[in-house]
Design an enzyme around this catalytic site. Structure first.
Site, PDB file in Angstrom:
ATOM      1  N   LYS A  36       0.840  -1.195   0.000  1.00 50.51           N
ATOM      2  CA  LYS A  36       0.000   0.000   0.000  1.00 50.51           C
ATOM      3  C   LYS A  36       0.876   1.247   0.000  1.00 50.51           C
ATOM      4  O   LYS A  36       1.867   1.330   0.744  1.00 50.51           O
ATOM      5  CB  LYS A  36      -0.909  -0.018   1.231  1.00 50.51           C
ATOM      6  CG  LYS A  36      -1.875   1.154   1.331  1.00 50.51           C
ATOM      7  CD  LYS A  36      -2.763   1.004   2.568  1.00 50.51           C
ATOM      8  CE  LYS A  36      -3.767   2.128   2.682  1.00 50.51           C
ATOM      9  NZ  LYS A  36      -4.649   1.971   3.872  1.00 50.51           N
ATOM     10  N   SER A  54      -9.491   2.258   2.827  1.00 45.05           N
ATOM     11  CA  SER A  54      -8.542   3.011   2.036  1.00 45.05           C
ATOM     12  C   SER A  54      -7.546   2.148   1.267  1.00 45.05           C
ATOM     13  O   SER A  54      -6.846   2.628   0.385  1.00 45.05           O
ATOM     14  CB  SER A  54      -7.759   3.962   2.941  1.00 45.05           C
ATOM     15  OG  SER A  54      -6.987   3.227   3.902  1.00 45.05           O
ATOM     16  N   SER A 112     -10.261   0.002   6.861  1.00 46.13           N
ATOM     17  CA  SER A 112      -9.539   0.089   5.592  1.00 46.13           C
ATOM     18  C   SER A 112      -8.921  -1.191   5.082  1.00 46.13           C
ATOM     19  O   SER A 112      -8.411  -1.232   3.964  1.00 46.13           O
ATOM     20  CB  SER A 112      -8.449   1.166   5.688  1.00 46.13           C
ATOM     21  OG  SER A 112      -9.027   2.437   5.813  1.00 46.13           O
TER      22      SER A 112
END
Length: 426
Positions: free
Chosen positions: A74, A143, A167
């Site tokens: 990420k 996210s 997330s």
């Protein structure tokens, strides 16, 4: 024709690499081919350097537990050889001087860094380009948008996410993969861009519970726990859905399917008495997250205000208005609640609940509501989401397994047991 290497489970790919029937280069090349084919539509990656991946694959000794498996990271997590832009124009072109601790751990365990996946702006709200690989008109969640989509679309067998509200768990559910948010503090956050220090937790994505456990425990440097626990007896589950009036028929049906499968496999399943304290803690989470974000992103607010989204301008302004006394008071309430909530697990192996209100919403401007994740994140408990069929529009839906603080091995064992129980009734 044999199975394409990029579609293998992480565990099976590692076995084949160890046995010499698959090479790291072949696996990396298959992932890169899938990315080349699908990335223009799915948009999972923020940064990828295919030639650097090939060089790293050729140089890999295929040692360590991860055996050269590709891992997507990420873009909230620092990498020394790729940009880390945190989903914000403020940090465009940013090149960290060193890897985040979890990236260092990944490499030490034999993992191959595949690329950086799309995150929402500083891991909260404003989404990037990623689309749900099951239906490009829908969000993948956030996210950790790109990580969930990349694993779901067989671009990568493993990926990192972070969770401050929902997330990891929510995008995993929306994309039909397994997501794991371990106990808070399990993985070192050095080199992870903080959003709310009290809450931020590094988690991961894979396509099976076994793969999740394999990856997570390789990062811990520990032996993977057995996934067939309970001393031969089925688990004891308690169903509880805070904000139950906010879930739709798809989420309710998924929970019911899993309940039936669990009871068919002789699990004890009870409905927990509603406890409104869960709902009441939602405001505490909001205070902790908003105040924490204002402190974590103080430099951006003071020095690059015009490059923040309107959401962050408003949210950070509100967070700065929460003084330290109120901030620490909210944390104290969360600590107290954690002790009280532990009693809810007496006599149970896990709580069975929903990871989201239903299928992924249409459009990519909104990543879904983390309402069904926030309280568990505030509790700092381990959570696993596993796929549980499809909803009314053909998109994935899942269920969420929650256990007490430090009971990560139990959470994974319950999730693995449920995964098998559902397959048995298909």
């Amino acid at each position: 024709m044999g199975q394409a290497p990029n579609t293998l489970s992480a565990v099976e790919a590692a076995r084949r690499i160890e046995a010499g029937t698959l090479t790291v280069e072949q696996l990396a090349e298959a992932c890169l081919a899938r990315i080349a084919e699908r990335e223009p539509e799915v948009g999972a990656f923020a940064h990828i350097d295919p030639e650097a991946v090939r060089v790293a694959a050729r140089a890999s000794r295929a040692d360590g537990p991860l055996r050269g498996l590709p891992v997507a990271v990420k873009d909230l997590i620092d990498t020394a050889d790729l940009p880390a832009e945190y989903g914000s124009p403020i940090w465009a072109g940013n090149r960290p001087t060193e890897d985040a601790a979890v990236v260092t751990r990944t490499k030490a365990a034999g993992g191959l860094i595949l690329g950086k996946t799309v995150t929402t702006e500083f891991a909260w709200r404003t989404p990037g380009k990623t689309r749900n690989p099951h239906n490009l008109a829908h969000t993948p969640g956030g996210s950790s948008s790109g990580s969930a989509a990349a694993v779901a679309d067989c671009m990568a067998p493993l990926a990192f996410g972070t969770q401050t509200a929902g997330s990891v768990i929510r995008p995993a559910a929306y994309c039909g993969v397994v997501g794991f948010k371990p106990t808070f503090g399990t993985h070192d956050r050095r080199g992870v861009k903080l959003l709310a220090e009290y809450l931020d937790t590094v988690g991961c994505f894979a396509r099976s519970v076994e793969d999740i456990a394999f990856f997570d425990y390789a990062l811990r440097g520990e032996t993977m726990p057995p996934l067939d626990g309970f001393d031969g007896a089925p688990p004891r589950l308690g169903i509880h859905v805070p904000f139950a009036d906010r879930i739709d028929d798809d989420a309710a049906a998924a929970l019911e399917r899993v309940r039936i499968a669990a009871q068919t496999a002789r699990a004890s399943v009870v409905a927990l008495v509603d406890w409104t304290a869960y709902e009441a803690m939602d405001e505490v989470h909001a205070t902790v997250m908003t105040a924490g974000a204002a402190r974590a992103l103080a430099w951006e607010y003071d020095n690059a205000y015009d490059q923040l989204s309107e959401f962050y301008r408003e949210t950070l302004t509100a967070g700065r208005a929460i003084d330290d006394a109120a901030y620490y008071d909210a944390q104290g309430k969360a600590d107290k609640f954690r002790n009280e909530a532990a009693a809810r697990l007496d006599g149970l192996d896990a709580i069975l609940t929903v990871p989201a209100s239903g299928e992924a919403p249409e459009g990519i401007g909104f990543t879904g509501d983390p309402m069904f994740n926030r309280i568990w994140t505030l509790l700092r408990w381990p959570c696993v989401t596993i796929p549980a069929g499809r909803g009314s529009h053909g998109l994935p839906v899942g269920v969420q397994i929650v256990t007490g603080y430090g009971e990560d091995a139990r959470a994974l064992a319950v999730a693995s047991w449920l995964e098998k129980a559902m397959k048995a009734v298909e």
